[in-house]
Structures are given as C-alpha cells and as structure tokens.
Scaffold this motif. Structure first.
Motif, PDB file in Angstrom:
ATOM      1  N   LEU A  33      -8.807  12.604 -49.937  1.00  0.00           N
ATOM      2  CA  LEU A  33      -8.153  12.565 -48.627  1.00  0.00           C
ATOM      3  C   LEU A  33      -8.199  11.167 -48.031  1.00  0.00           C
ATOM      4  O   LEU A  33      -7.212  10.678 -47.455  1.00  0.00           O
ATOM      5  N   ALA A  36      -5.637   8.982 -49.720  1.00  0.00           N
ATOM      6  CA  ALA A  36      -4.278   9.301 -49.269  1.00  0.00           C
ATOM      7  C   ALA A  36      -4.050   8.808 -47.844  1.00  0.00           C
ATOM      8  O   ALA A  36      -2.973   8.288 -47.504  1.00  0.00           O
ATOM      9  N   ARG A  37      -5.055   8.941 -46.989  1.00  0.00           N
ATOM     10  CA  ARG A  37      -4.958   8.483 -45.603  1.00  0.00           C
ATOM     11  C   ARG A  37      -4.781   6.971 -45.543  1.00  0.00           C
ATOM     12  O   ARG A  37      -3.899   6.444 -44.836  1.00  0.00           O
ATOM     13  N   GLU A  90       1.697  11.285 -41.230  1.00  0.00           N
ATOM     14  CA  GLU A  90       0.962  11.668 -42.437  1.00  0.00           C
ATOM     15  C   GLU A  90      -0.487  11.175 -42.374  1.00  0.00           C
ATOM     16  O   GLU A  90      -1.429  11.916 -42.693  1.00  0.00           O
ATOM     17  N   SER A  91      -0.679   9.923 -41.953  1.00  0.00           N
ATOM     18  CA  SER A  91      -2.039   9.375 -41.869  1.00  0.00           C
ATOM     19  C   SER A  91      -2.843  10.098 -40.796  1.00  0.00           C
ATOM     20  O   SER A  91      -4.036  10.355 -40.960  1.00  0.00           O
ATOM     21  N   SER A  93      -2.418  13.214 -39.862  1.00  0.00           N
ATOM     22  CA  SER A  93      -2.732  14.537 -40.395  1.00  0.00           C
ATOM     23  C   SER A  93      -3.888  14.464 -41.396  1.00  0.00           C
ATOM     24  O   SER A  93      -4.806  15.295 -41.375  1.00  0.00           O
ATOM     25  N   LYS A  94      -3.841  13.458 -42.269  1.00  0.00           N
ATOM     26  CA  LYS A  94      -4.916  13.276 -43.255  1.00  0.00           C
ATOM     27  C   LYS A  94      -6.243  12.948 -42.558  1.00  0.00           C
ATOM     28  O   LYS A  94      -7.309  13.403 -42.968  1.00  0.00           O
ATOM     29  N   GLU A  97      -7.634  16.134 -41.120  1.00  0.00           N
ATOM     30  CA  GLU A  97      -8.153  16.973 -42.204  1.00  0.00           C
ATOM     31  C   GLU A  97      -9.487  16.427 -42.715  1.00  0.00           C
ATOM     32  O   GLU A  97     -10.436  17.182 -42.976  1.00  0.00           O
TER      33      GLU A  97
END
Length: 430
Positions: A33, A36-37, A90-91, A93-94, A97
């Motif tokens: 994660l 990806a972030r 997206e960042s 959301s990551k 999470e």
C-alpha cells in the motif's frame, strides 16, 4: 500507531515483532500500500510539473499565432488537471487504507516481555503479604450478610439490566471511602495531580488511546456520537493530544477518580456473580506523560504507587509481568497486580500498569521539543489503575470478614468512615 519509515527500513524486524503478537507477515500489505501511495504521489507531482510547463507555454503559442500548438497545450493542461485530481484521490484513498491498517495493529512488545500464549504464562515478579488462615470457610463478597443487605443486584437489574449494582448504607460508604483514600494517597505521597474530567468524549479521543477502532464493541456510544469512557486513561492521556510541549514540561503525572463504562462484549458469561465485572464501575486512574528515556523507570514508579495502595489496605497481592499473548493492544509491557480474594481462593487482577511507549503519542500527535534544540520527538505515555474501586471493595470485604458475619475494615479507612471500623451483619457501619 506505527512509524511507516521504521517498517520500510526493517520489514523483517517488524514481522518478527508482530509474530510475537500472533500476527504473521504484517509488513507485506503495508509496504504494498505504501508503495502504491507513494507512486501515486510521484505521478501526481510529475503531472503537475507537466501542467505547469504547458500552462506557461500556452500563452506564448497564442501570441505567436500557432493555433494548433495553442489547442494542443490547452488540451494538455485540461488533461493533466484531470490526471492530477485522479492521482491525488488515489493517493488519498491509499493513505486512508494504510492508516486503517496501521491503526489496527497492536504495539510492539519490549524485548524483555516473556513469550507465552495466555495468562497462565505470565511471570510473577513480586509478592506481598500472606493470605489469612481462616478458621471458617470464607465467603465471596456478595454472600456476606452485610453485603446481602446493602449490595442490591435485583433492584439494579430492574433499573438497568444485568451487571449493575445498587449499593447503599455501609457498603456505599466504604466504596466512597476507598476512592477518597486512593486519591489522597496519590496526591499527597505520590506527587500526582488530581483531574476531574469528562466521561463523554469525541471519537478522535478514543482513537488516540487505542480504544478505537479495534474495541468499539466493548464501549458505549451515545446517539449524538459521544463515547462513554471505559477508563479515565482516555481523558487524562489526551490532555496532550495535538500538543507540542517543552521538554521542561515533562513529566506530567495525573490521577482521576471517575465512572467507567464497558459493554464487556468479549466476556459473555464470565464473572457474572457479584460485582467483579460490571458495565458501570469506578476507578482511580494514574497516567504519566514522560520523556522517552524515562518511561521504563516510570513504569516501575507507577507500579510501586499501585502496590502502596494495596499494602496500606493490608491486602495480600502479587505482581506479574504479562506474557506476549496476554499483553494488551496498546502496551509495550504490562505489570498486573492481583489481589488475594479468599472467597474465590485465588488472586484476581485489580490493576494493570502499562508502558505504551510512543504508540499512543503517534496516534494523538503528542510531541515535545528537546531543550537543546533539534527535531520534535513523541512523548511516551503510561497508564495504570490505582486502583479499581469496586474490586478493592470486594477485597476489603472478603479479607476482613469475621466468623460472626461482620467485616473489619483496614485502619487507613477509619478516617474516611468517621471512625467507624466494622461493617455489621445488617449492612451498616459501627
């Protein structure tokens, strides 16, 4: 909460620490994660740079009369704007999470915490007092004649349901005397500052000390969104939430007597007789906010404070270090004090003194500025019962019971009961 940089730098070490908690391969989803972030953040920054460059050039193309280039750059600016918004979302959301995963993982244990699966593998480190040799079969607290008169579970159940008690007469006065005695001892002899705080707190306050999100089902929430505190640790520790304090402000040592509320969702069917495990109870809490270098010594000091209460009450007890499988979610190391209950013929927990390190401080963003300058650091937080008032009442009743059904009170309580020394069979003091 855990520092993502530490996990990146030593994932194997983090996994080994989590394995002691029974959690395997904890770093893999976290690092995936995180990667990806960070990739989304990097891509968003690159897209922003491209948009900025196109925005600079679009005016020049227009001035030069290059309509095709002007339209291409204008379309590129719009395209990059949409791309940036998507990547930022997206960042974000990551990041949310990742935070959720980190918030759900327990604290790392100190190296000297013994390995073990459950409470049977806790290690005794201290014992005080000798359990009394009764000339008769000792009763449990709720079986004592005076308790039957002044400890009313039936009426409490009518009012509120199971696991509540209505105390009156001598029992209510002893209960009040115990809390006052504990507070006075901590204030006058142990140097703690008394605090009277709210028992209704915001969600972020419960998040800060680790009651949420993992233990939400064990607490009560109002219709307005407030949470009833399960312990005044929540209130006292959060005094420094979102604060950057001077190093000279440390240590801060607090104590509070408060109502506490727990749904006991995970303990169905346990200790239902008497008042050992209630939905509403009272506790005198101790909380320390200290410099990281001082937290190990502070845990010893706080343990001594809790032990002093039991010794003053003349109650035999033992102190154990909790093993890895029994240590609570937010603690690095925990000392449990277990008082002797002759009615059960066993020791039962009456206080837990925990060193949380910087685990809660990271969740609360509680930092201090070193006196010599340098980057702010997270404080260390500790908490401990000093003591659970209801359980202290149980111990006083059971250890002081006499063959004629009366109860002799510890001498330190006499000043708080108006000089009365005995709980009679009818539930009054004499």
């Amino acid at each position: 909460m855990h520092d993502i940089r530490t996990i990146r730098e030593n994932p194997a070490g983090f996994d080994a620490a989590m394995a002691r908690r029974g959690i395997s391969s904890a770093s893999a989803p976290i690092l995936a994660l995180d990667e990806a972030r960070r990739a989304a953040i990097t891509a968003a920054e690159a897209a922003q740079a491209e948009r900025n460059a196109a925005s600079r050039d679009v005016g020049a193309a227009k001035a030069a009369g290059n309509e095709a280039e002007f339209e291409r750059l204008r379309a590129l600016v719009a395209e990059k704007k949409d791309e940036i918004a998507r990547l930022e979302e997206e960042s974000k959301s990551k990041d949310a999470e990742l935070r959720e995963i980190l918030m759900g993982l327990p604290n790392l244990l100190q190296d000297d915490v013994p390995d073990g699966a459950d409470e049977t593998q806790n290690v005794e480190i201290h014992r005080w007092g000798t359990p009394r040799d009764f000339a008769f079969a000792p009763l449990e607290h709720y079986e004592l004649p005076g308790a039957k008169e002044a400890m009313d579970f039936e009426t409490a159940a009518k009012l509120s349901g199971s696991r509540f008690v209505l105390m009156s007469g001598g029992i209510a006065r002893i209960h009040r005397a115990l809390s006052q005695f504990m507070l006075d001892l901590h204030i006058t002899q142990h140097g703690l500052t008394e605090v009277n705080g709210p028992v209704l707190v915001r969600e972020e306050t419960m998040l800060g000390t680790g009651q949420l999100p993992k233990f939400g089902e064990d607490s009560y929430q109002t219709r307005e969104g407030y949470w009833l505190i399960p312990t005044s640790e929540v209130t006292l520790t959060n005094i420094v939430a979102d604060c950057l304090i001077a190093e000279s402000y440390l240590p801060r040592r607090y104590t509070a007597h408060s109502l506490c509320f727990r749904s006991e969702a995970g303990s169905a069917g346990r200790d239902t007789a008497g008042m050992l495990r209630q939905h509403q109870f009272e506790k005198v809490e101790m909380v320390s906010i200290v410099h990281p270098d001082a937290s190990a010594a502070e845990q010893t000091r706080m343990t001594n404070c809790a032990q002093a209460v039991l010794e003053a009450l003349e109650l035999p007890y033992r102190t154990v270090v909790l093993c890895s499988g029994d240590t609570g979610f937010g603690a690095r190391r925990t000392h449990d004090l277990e008082v002797w209950l002759p009615g059960q013929n066993t020791y039962r927990e009456i206080s837990s003194v925990s060193n949380c390190g910087d685990f809660q401080a990271r969740r609360m963003n509680a930092r201090f500025r070193p006196e010599g300058g340098g980057k702010p650091e997270f404080v260390h937080t500790l908490n401990g019962s000093g003591l659970a008032v209801g359980r202290a009442l149980i111990a006083v009743l059971e250890n002081g019971q006499q063959q004629d059904g009366t109860v002799t009170l510890p001498s330190v309580l006499h000043a708080y009961t108006g000089g009365l020394t005995t709980l009679t069979r009818d539930g009054t003091l004499a």
